[in-house]
Design a protein around this motif. Structure first.
Motif, PDB file in Angstrom:
ATOM      1  N   THR A  38     -22.195 -28.083 -16.050  1.00 12.94           N
ATOM      2  CA  THR A  38     -21.072 -27.232 -14.901  1.00 12.94           C
ATOM      3  C   THR A  38     -21.472 -25.955 -15.332  1.00 12.94           C
ATOM      4  N   GLU A  41     -17.864 -22.807 -16.231  1.00 13.27           N
ATOM      5  CA  GLU A  41     -16.271 -23.629 -15.075  1.00 13.27           C
ATOM      6  C   GLU A  41     -16.265 -25.170 -16.021  1.00 13.27           C
ATOM      7  N   THR A 106     -18.302 -30.707  -5.631  1.00 11.87           N
ATOM      8  CA  THR A 106     -18.714 -30.092  -6.860  1.00 11.87           C
ATOM      9  C   THR A 106     -17.812 -28.687  -6.428  1.00 11.87           C
ATOM     10  N   SER A 108     -20.032 -26.176  -8.263  1.00 10.55           N
ATOM     11  CA  SER A 108     -21.057 -25.523  -8.732  1.00 10.55           C
ATOM     12  C   SER A 108     -22.323 -26.591  -7.871  1.00 10.55           C
ATOM     13  N   ASP A 109     -23.537 -26.143  -7.871  1.00 16.43           N
ATOM     14  CA  ASP A 109     -25.455 -27.098  -8.218  1.00 16.43           C
ATOM     15  C   ASP A 109     -25.250 -28.163  -8.677  1.00 16.43           C
ATOM     16  N   GLN A 111     -22.671 -29.744 -10.705  1.00 18.46           N
ATOM     17  CA  GLN A 111     -22.179 -30.769 -10.603  1.00 18.46           C
ATOM     18  C   GLN A 111     -22.554 -31.837  -9.820  1.00 18.46           C
ATOM     19  N   ASP A 152     -15.675 -24.122  -3.466  1.00 16.40           N
ATOM     20  CA  ASP A 152     -16.164 -22.881  -3.513  1.00 16.40           C
ATOM     21  C   ASP A 152     -16.107 -21.860  -1.848  1.00 16.40           C
ATOM     22  N   ARG A 155     -19.248 -19.072  -2.159  1.00 15.41           N
ATOM     23  CA  ARG A 155     -20.413 -19.935  -1.945  1.00 15.41           C
ATOM     24  C   ARG A 155     -21.535 -19.768  -1.182  1.00 15.41           C
ATOM     25  N   ASP A 161     -24.635 -21.456  -2.068  1.00 14.32           N
ATOM     26  CA  ASP A 161     -24.603 -22.813  -2.882  1.00 14.32           C
ATOM     27  C   ASP A 161     -25.613 -23.403  -1.902  1.00 14.32           C
ATOM     28  N   GLY A 310     -28.375 -22.953 -11.412  1.00 12.44           N
ATOM     29  CA  GLY A 310     -27.810 -22.339 -11.544  1.00 12.44           C
ATOM     30  C   GLY A 310     -26.970 -23.188 -12.890  1.00 12.44           C
TER      31      GLY A 310
END
Length: 333
Positions: A38, A41, A106, A108-109, A111, A152, A155, A161, A310
């Motif tokens: 992750t 973050e 999520t 982020s990607d 996660q 988010d 993104r 994302d 990422g």
């Protein structure tokens, strides 16, 4: 009526014993040779979108549970709800007609990738027990579709994302509608011999503090086609399932990657020195591209930095990625 699980990945510092994943400080499913899945973050996620999505699902008649998983084991406990009935061969298999649906919240990607890694580990049969009903071009069965709740909103803009690339809904109401009333869209999955998976893509290479690319060397081969034999400097190498790493600045690395075409798309940028009629040297980037079922990268340098969905890491030995056509799926509106 569906049972819906809203899964959020919790912070490693909140976990008993101070850590989750496979050890070494990896958080929420960290893979070999990578930092935490992750990123910086550390799995922190806002709660408001999750609660809003839960309210929307409940209003539509779903039975909703929210889970914050702080370890791989806790992720696995959630995924067990997607299991099918016992099989005669004893394999754990997803339920194709299950009434439980999963939404991954999520930030982020990385996660989302952490959860897909655990799905693969849960349902991929060992080679010695490969069942007859598994497709010849796959090592995993059809994984259960997942809903994606991005945390988010930014993104969806410049730094897109995977949810933005796929055109998935981003607001809680839209995600709830997609999971309960939408259709599933099957997508390719990249597996690699380091034990991880890739949903979007990987970018090998780095730049110095001034933004200048750092050259490195590696043998890059796609289904027998050699893009670099390891003797020349490389500026960057993109390995694409989707389009997150299709461009590097003004350079097109990948030629239209498609996350559902059953192929991995690879682009290698090599600096080439030319001379003008006056003898002046000029450096241009030559991009070599190929598509195929698998790609292998053998670094000639000690360490090659990379981003994979990422997540930062360093390549220190041969790494191979291969395509699992249509292996995973998302709920779409």
């Amino acid at each position: 009526m569906y049972d819906v699980v809203l899964l959020t990945l919790g912070s490693e510092r909140d976990a008993p014993g101070g850590g989750c994943g496979n050890g070494g400080g990896a958080c929420c499913g960290g893979a070999d040779d990578t930092a935490a899945e992750t990123g910086e973050e550390r799995c922190e996620t806002p709660r408001v979108p999750v609660l809003a999505c839960a309210d929307e699902l409940t209003a539509r008649g779903a039975r909703v549970s929210t889970v914050t998983a702080r370890s791989d084991a806790e992720i696995d406990e959630v995924l067990a709800r997607l299991d099918g009935p016992p099989r005669a061969d004893g394999l754990t298999w997803p339920d194709p007609d299950g009434k439980t649906r999963l939404i991954v919240a999520t930030a982020s990607d990385g996660q989302l990738r952490a959860v897909l890694r655990r799905l693969v580990r849960r349902y991929a049969p060992p080679p010695s027990r490969r069942p007859a009903d598994l497709a010849e071009n796959r090592t995993v069965p059809d994984l259960p579709p997942v809903g994606v709740l991005p945390l988010d909103p930014a993104r969806s803009g410049t730094a897109r994302d995977l949810a933005a690339q796929l055109g998935l809904p981003r607001d809680p109401a839209g995600v709830a509608a997609a999971v309960l009333d939408g259709t599933s869209r099957r997508l390719d999955l990249l597996r690699n011999d380091g034990g991880s998976v890739t949903l979007d893509g990987a970018l090998l290479g780095a730049a110095d503090d001034a933004g200048r690319p750092l050259h490195w060397r590696a043998r890059v081969e796609v289904d027998g086609t050699v893009l670099s034999d390891g003797s020349e400097p490389i500026t960057a190498c993109a390995i694409g399932n989707a389009g997150g790493y299709a461009r590097l600045g003004e350079v097109d690395l990948l030629g239209g990657p498609d996350p559902a075409d059953g192929r991995v798309t690879v682009g290698v940028a090599v600096p080439v020195v030319t001379r003008s009629a006056l003898g002046r040297k000029k450096v241009r980037l030559e991009v070599r591209r190929a598509r195929g079922r698998a790609v292998a990268v053998v670094p000639r340098d000690e360490k090659v930095p990379f981003l994979d969905d990422g997540v930062e890491g360093e390549l220190t030995r041969k790494r191979s990625w291969w395509t699992e056509p249509g292996a995973w799926a998302v709920w779409t509106g």
